[in-house]
Design an enzyme around this catalytic site. Structure first.
Site, mmCIF file in Angstrom:
data_model
loop_
_atom_site.group_PDB
_atom_site.id
_atom_site.type_symbol
_atom_site.label_atom_id
_atom_site.label_comp_id
_atom_site.label_asym_id
_atom_site.label_seq_id
_atom_site.Cartn_x
_atom_site.Cartn_y
_atom_site.Cartn_z
ATOM 1 C CG HIS A 90 -0.310 0.156 2.534
ATOM 2 N ND1 HIS A 90 0.554 -0.778 3.041
ATOM 3 C CD2 HIS A 90 -0.386 1.126 3.472
ATOM 4 C CE1 HIS A 90 0.963 -0.396 4.244
ATOM 5 N NE2 HIS A 90 0.416 0.766 4.525
ATOM 6 C CG ASP A 132 5.095 3.394 7.175
ATOM 7 O OD1 ASP A 132 4.176 3.751 6.405
ATOM 8 O OD2 ASP A 132 4.934 2.547 8.067
ATOM 9 C CG HIS A 133 4.606 0.195 4.066
ATOM 10 N ND1 HIS A 133 4.697 -1.123 4.420
ATOM 11 C CD2 HIS A 133 4.030 0.828 5.120
ATOM 12 C CE1 HIS A 133 4.184 -1.288 5.640
ATOM 13 N NE2 HIS A 133 3.769 -0.114 6.081
ATOM 14 C CG HIS A 175 0.129 4.496 4.714
ATOM 15 N ND1 HIS A 175 -0.568 3.765 5.641
ATOM 16 C CD2 HIS A 175 -0.686 5.523 4.356
ATOM 17 C CE1 HIS A 175 -1.768 4.324 5.839
ATOM 18 N NE2 HIS A 175 -1.859 5.384 5.066
HETATM 19 ZN ZN LIG Z 1 0.085 1.796 6.402
#
Ligand SMILES: [Zn+2]
Length: 248
Positions: free
Chosen positions: A78, A82-83, A80
């Protein structure tokens, strides 16, 4: 991004599948647990690897991932940051493209099946590898429960996605944060029960006169570290929207 409960939702997995390597980014925090999990997948003997979630744009982390190359593809659970913040630099370092696919895909000597699991975010996807384990992103975490990032995320979608994951049965979960879990069905059932219990509390707070999301957070999440209240507020907004939609 994650919620506040710190116990794992299912027993921890003793041994990772032979095709999975965990590289944890050094970005710990209340919303990322001990850091973002980057998973490198490669069947024994396969020439190239697949990376799931490059994680944050931290040079040391991306170098550690690239050391497992050559890398044939990058998958994302996904959007976000932080990914995904590390995607441009990892692509530059390895030449590996980001792949977005429906159905099944063969790479790194593995069969990888994409399963749509909206809820945490609209774009959340899980990946089932060889029918042996599921990479769950932030839909199921190694510890605690996840947030529903309303308005992008949706609670009714999330509950449906938990049912989808529960139907995968007792396969290991390789999550986006925290340790791997032994049993996806057990973890998904726990998450559903937790969400339903919270929903009952939100319903009760509204019946008792709470009028906005922060009132509900004060009533329902009083026991939770205040650093997590903004995250709790997002999930409360998702729950209020869900109750509104369910009202006659
Ligand atoms: Zn997330």
């Amino acid at each position: 991004m994650v919620g506040h409960v710190t116990a794992p939702a299912a027993a921890l997995l003793d041994t990772l599948p032979g095709w999975a390597t965990l590289i944890r980014a050094d970005n710990p925090g209340p919303m990322t647990l001990d850091g973002t999990n980057t998973w490198v997948l490669r069947a024994p003997g396969a020439a190239r690897a697949v990376v799931v979630d490059p994680g944050p744009d931290l040079a040391e982390h991306l170098v550690a991932i690239a050391a497992h190359g050559p890398i044939e593809a990058i998958l994302i659970t996904h959007g976000h940051p932080d990914h995904t913040d590390g995607v441009p630099r990892l692509t530059e370092m390895t030449g590996a493209p980001v792949l977005d696919f429906d159905g099944e895909f063969a790479a790194a000597g593995l069969r990888i099946r994409a399963v749509d699991t909206p809820g945490h975010t609209r774009d959340s996807v899980c990946y089932v590898v060889n029918d042996e384990a599921v990479l769950a992103g932030d839909t199921i975490l190694g510890r605690g429960t996840t947030i529903v990032a309303w308005p992008d995320g949706s609670l009714s979608d999330y509950l449906t996605s938990l049912d989808t994951l529960r139907a995968l049965g007792p396969m290991p979960v390789l999550p986006g944060h925290g340790p791997a879990l032994a049993d996806c069905a057990v973890a998904a059932a726990y998450y559903r029960a937790h969400r339903e219990a919270r929903l009952e509390q939100v319903r009760a707070a509204v019946a008792a006169g709470a009028t906005d999301a922060m009132d509900v957070v004060h009533a329902v999440y009083a026991d939770v570290d205040q650093a997590l209240w903004p995250a709790a507020e997002a999930t409360v907004r998702a729950q209020l929207a869900y109750l509104r939609d369910a009202a006659p």
